[in-house]
Design an enzyme around this catalytic site. Structure first.
Site, PDB file in Angstrom:
ATOM      1  N   ASN A  59       0.802  -1.219   0.000  1.00 17.07           N
ATOM      2  CA  ASN A  59       0.000   0.000   0.000  1.00 17.07           C
ATOM      3  C   ASN A  59       0.842   1.280   0.000  1.00 17.07           C
ATOM      4  O   ASN A  59       0.349   2.339  -0.380  1.00 17.07           O
ATOM      5  CB  ASN A  59      -0.934  -0.003   1.219  1.00 17.07           C
ATOM      6  CG  ASN A  59      -1.634   1.328   1.418  1.00 17.07           C
ATOM      7  OD1 ASN A  59      -2.519   1.697   0.660  1.00 17.07           O
ATOM      8  ND2 ASN A  59      -1.217   2.076   2.444  1.00 17.07           N
ATOM      9  N   TYR A  70       3.797   9.904 -11.141  1.00 18.49           N
ATOM     10  CA  TYR A  70       2.876   9.146 -10.300  1.00 18.49           C
ATOM     11  C   TYR A  70       2.087   8.143 -11.142  1.00 18.49           C
ATOM     12  O   TYR A  70       1.994   6.956 -10.809  1.00 18.49           O
ATOM     13  CB  TYR A  70       1.914  10.097  -9.589  1.00 18.49           C
ATOM     14  CG  TYR A  70       0.853   9.405  -8.760  1.00 18.49           C
ATOM     15  CD1 TYR A  70       1.163   8.846  -7.524  1.00 18.49           C
ATOM     16  CD2 TYR A  70      -0.466   9.307  -9.219  1.00 18.49           C
ATOM     17  CE1 TYR A  70       0.195   8.210  -6.761  1.00 18.49           C
ATOM     18  CE2 TYR A  70      -1.434   8.672  -8.470  1.00 18.49           C
ATOM     19  CZ  TYR A  70      -1.105   8.131  -7.238  1.00 18.49           C
ATOM     20  OH  TYR A  70      -2.067   7.491  -6.496  1.00 18.49           O
TER      21      TYR A  70
END
Length: 247
Positions: free
Chosen positions: A90, A155
């Site tokens: 995560n 990203y």
């Protein structure tokens, strides 16, 4: 009673915290990885253990982009909770910046945190998973890894890389009894989205068919499904949790 063990990277806040809470409620021992948010991680572990029915939660500090720290993290998890049978990758960072303004250092940092960490954690977890011919890996990507986001090329590229690694891992590890899947959140109510201007938020909400932001709990429940027995024949998939935004 023997409880299965999950390790959640970046598990102290936001989506990671919700995942930790959901898995703990479902009977997992949970190792909560953190790097800077020590207070949040320790308090979360204490709160979970206070209401435990027998399973345990621990907080472990590690920079998951560092191989030696990842190795120690898994050793500590195994020592205190048992062998990791569920890994949730995560950990992640984001940054909004024009393509032409991104520095080489910013690019390298984005990929170290978002991609290298996943590689290192998977590599470490697979030692026992392959030996036991059992295990689940769930990677947290993003809808921007599927459709791309303006002013977030590094990203978006890193999150697309997570999807590629997920699909490749599923093909390679399926015969070993290991499933590898990804969850791709959309516009979720977290600290990251809280920092956006109201104009940016309203623009995003206008592109969501369901007309609202998602919650960390929405993502956590998707992870819990993929971690459960009902998803035993599901691998190499990307489950979008975005209110229809990526359609």
């Amino acid at each position: 009673m023997i409880y299965p063990t999950a390790l959640v990277t970046g598990g102290s806040r936001g989506i990671g915290k919700a995942i930790v809470q959901q898995l703990f409620e479902q009977g997992y021992n949970v190792a909560i990885n953190y790097f800077r948010s020590e207070t949040c991680a320790v308090e979360l572990a204490a709160a979970l253990n206070k209401h435990s029915l027998g399973n345990k939660a621990i907080a472990i500090c590690a920079d998951v982009s560092n191989a030696s720290q990842v190795e120690i993290m898994f050793e500590e998890t195994k020592k205190h909770l048992g062998t990791v049978s569920l890994l949730v990758n995560n950990t992640g960072i984001s940054q909004q910046k024009l393509f032409t303004d991104i520095t080489e250092a910013e690019w390298d940092t984005m990929f170290a945190v978002n991609i290298k960490s996943m590689f290192l954690c998977c590599r470490q977890a697979l030692t026992d998973m392959i030996h036991n011919k059992n295990g689940k890996i769930i990677n947290i990507s993003s809808m921007w890894g599927q459709v791309g986001a303006s002013c977030e090329v590094h990203y978006s590229a890193s999150k697309a890389g997570i999807i590629g690694m997920t699909k490749t891992g599923a093909k390679e590890l399926g015969k070993r009894g290991i499933t590898v899947n990804a969850v791709a959140p959309g516009f979720i109510d977290t600290d990251m989205t809280a920092a956006l201007t109201e104009t940016a938020k309203n623009a995003a909400l206008g592109s969501i068919p369901m007309g609202r932001m998602g919650t960390p709990e929405n993502v956590a429940k998707a992870v819990a499904f993929l971690a459960g027995e009902d998803a035993g024949y599901i691998t190499g998939q990307v489950l979008a949790v975005d209110g229809g935004m990526s359609m």
